[in-house]
Scaffold this active site. Structure first.
Site, PDB file in Angstrom:
ATOM      1  CB  SER A  66      -8.282   0.666   5.662  1.00 38.73           C
ATOM      2  OG  SER A  66      -9.012   1.870   5.637  1.00 38.73           O
ATOM      3  CE  LYS A 125      -3.940   1.852   2.644  1.00 38.89           C
ATOM      4  NZ  LYS A 125      -4.779   1.649   3.839  1.00 38.89           N
ATOM      5  CB  SER A 140      -8.085   3.430   2.688  1.00 41.06           C
ATOM      6  OG  SER A 140      -7.242   2.861   3.663  1.00 41.06           O
TER       7      SER A 140
END
Lengths: 493, 95
Positions: free
Chosen positions: A178, A79, A154
């Site tokens: 997330s 990420k 996310s």
């Protein structure tokens, strides 16, 4: 079935038998990226050349029969809020455009030390604020099962990349759901560890008392392997916890569920829950019962307060964490460096997107004189009570099972206009962050071709327990083996 | 409880963000919906409940005050827009 659709543990076995080499796996991943990435949009940056060089070195180690690292030759995606020396890290924000970290996150370093190949950086909601990856300043990521739908967020880029075979495993971060919510939306398995188990050093802060790094993978066994690789005390993170010893999370996977007690909190099955999702979760619960688990109903009465409490606390922490972006030491700066206050204001106004600005303002408002007691302190008191409620529940049960999200993945654009509607997607994931507990999401069915996830919550440091339950469930189901890209169809064995 | 444009403008100034009139009007609307949403917290009796102050139950962690290697200055300055004589250049704040 291509190599890129295999799990980490399957690939490790093939490496051990010298049937397959890391560069072959990477070539398969690269081919899938070539074919799909343009439409999927999971990555912000790819670094395949460096990954291939590392893969060839891993090939030689395998061919020469040298000792291998636990993650040797395995493609990983990160990420974009995880720092790696020399690799631009933007958190999908304009304000960090061009930021090249001079250090590497501890979790990432541990993977590199064990031979992992980092192939790229995945899309996310800006600074991890969002639940659909639509708040990325860079681009939208599609759900690999249905391009009309969001991948969740996310960590939407990481979850989409794993589901689509554009990596074997990925790291995400979880502040209010997330990791788990995008894992559910993309039909993969994602684990948020106990707060303090994985070092946050090198993870760009959103809300520091919640943020936690964890794996997104194709099944629970893979999550166990990755967790083992990244967990552990780190003096560089003052909230990192000194564990007993290094735990092998794969050891308890095969344990029977006989004797396990699993709680179903009735507040998670109320009117917010989509009827189809409920039917699927109840089916999964039945299967857990057939595996020998005792299912009991319980009540977590304060659940409905978790979302507003977390919204206030995480925004307050974000308003403080994000104060560092001033255009002076790193990140994007306004062109006009005249007056200091104007320079700060221009830098930040140009650099942050609307959702980030909204949360900074909300956080600053909740912390300001006259509002502090009413909002921030009240929320932190309720956080204490929610923690106590979980503590009591875990005196009676080994794990708690709930839906991961109240609905199947929604359509792109559907919730963009209303910040609260978007946030509601974290209804069932966010209580866990308030209490600092571990939880994971496993695929357990489909609604109109879109995946649904079941959340399994454990007590503090009970990762081995929830991984065991998830693994036993995956041994009698095949939802986790379904692939969106011409692979197998999922179901119950 | 609702918030006015004036109040939000003050908070925005504190956190160094600028909003146009139109943006601010939208923000006030969203904000009031958010405040309504979080107002449900008032239903919980929290008398005498200590607030959570941190994510983990550990006390202050001390370490010996020893000099350790740190990031080289050139590395620490590498991401700055303006650098002079081994330091960050900041806009002038005094005449």
């Amino acid at each position: 079935m291509e190599l890129c659709d295999l799990t980490l543990h399957e690939i490790k076995e093939l490496f051990a038998e010298k049937e397959v080499l890391p560069s072959m796996v990477l070539a398969s991943v690269a081919k899938r990226i070539q074919a799909q990435e343009e439409s999927l949009g999971a990555y912000l940056a790819l670094d395949l050349e460096a990954a291939f060089a590392a893969a060839r070195a891993a090939d030689h180690r395998i061919q020469a029969g040298k000792p291998l690292g636990e993650m040797d030759g395995i493609p990983f995606a990160l990420k974009d809020n995880l720092c790696q020396t020399g690799k631009e890290t933007t958190c999908a924000s304009r304000i960090l455009q061009g930021f090249v970290p001079p250090y590497t996150a501890t979790a990432v370093q541990k993977l590199l030390d064990q031979g992992a190949l980092i192939i790229g950086r995945t899309n996310m909601d800006e600074f991890a604020m969002g639940a659909s990856t639509e708040h990325s300043a860079e681009k939208k990521t599609k759900n690999p099962w249905d391009p009309q739908r969001v991948p969740g967020g996310s960590s939407g880029g990481s979850a989409a990349a794993v589901a689509a075979g554009e990596t074997i495993v990925a790291l995400g971060s979880d502040t209010d759901g997330s990791i788990r919510q995008p894992a559910a939306f993309c039909g993969v398995t994602g684990l948020k560890p106990t707060y303090g188990l994985v070092s946050r050093y090198g993870l760009v802060s959103f809300a520091s008392s919640f943020d936690q790094i964890g794996p997104i993978a194709k099944d629970a066994e893979d999550c166990a392997l990755v967790l083992k690789a990244i967990a552990g005390f780190d003096p560089l993170d003052s909230t990192s916890l000194r564990g007993e010893q290094q735990v092998d999370y794969t050891k308890g996977l095969e344990q029977s569920l006989h004797g396990r007690t699993i709680g179903l909190p009735r507040e998670y099955f109320g009117e917010d829950l989509d009827a189809e999702v409920r039917r699927i979760i109840m089916g999964a619960v039945e299967q857990l019962a057939e595996l020998g688990a005792r299912i009991v109903e319980l009540s977590l009465k304060l659940s409905e307060y978790a979302l507003p409490a977390s919204y206030l606390i995480s925004s307050a922490e974000a308003s403080s964490s994000l104060a560092r972006y001033d255009g002076i030491r790193y990140g994007r700066a306004a062109a006009d460096r005249g007056d200091l206050a104007t320079f700060y204001t221009q830098t930040r106004t140009e650099g942050f997107g609307p959702e980030v600005k909204r949360r900074i303002i909300l956080g600053a408002y909740a912390l300001s004189a006259g509002h502090y007691e009413k909002y921030y302190q009240k929320a932190q008191q309720i956080r204490t009570l929610i923690g106590q409620e979980f503590e009591e529940a875990f005196r009676c049960v080994d794990a708690i099972v709930t839906p991961t999200a109240p609905t199947p993945p929604f359509k792109l654009g559907d919730r963009l206009a209303d910040p609260l509607a978007l946030y509601l997607s974290n209804l069932y994931t966010v209580p866990v962050n308030l209490a600092g507990l571990p939880a994971l999401s496993v695929p357990c069915g489909f609604v109109q071709g879109a995946p649904v996830g079941m959340q399994i919550i454990g007590g503090p440091f009970a990762e081995a327990t929830i991984l065991n339950i998830a693994h036993q469930y995956q041994k009698v189901t095949t939802y986790h083996q379904a692939r969106p890209c011409g692979g197998r169809k999922g179901g119950s064995r | 409880m609702s918030v006015s444009e004036q109040e939000l403008r003050q908070v925005a100034e504190l956190v160094r963000l600028a909003f146009s009139e139109d943006e601010l009007r939208v923000l006030v609307g969203e904000f009031n919906r958010i405040l309504q949403f979080v107002a449900k917290l008032n239903a919980v009796d929290t008398t005498g409940v200590p607030p959570t102050v941190q994510g983990v139950k550990v006390k202050n962690r001390f370490r010996p005050d020893q000099v350790r290697p740190s990031l080289p200055r050139t590395e620490a300055l590498k991401n700055a827009v303006a650098v002079k004589d081994g330091s960050f250049v900041v806009p002038q704040i005094m005449e």
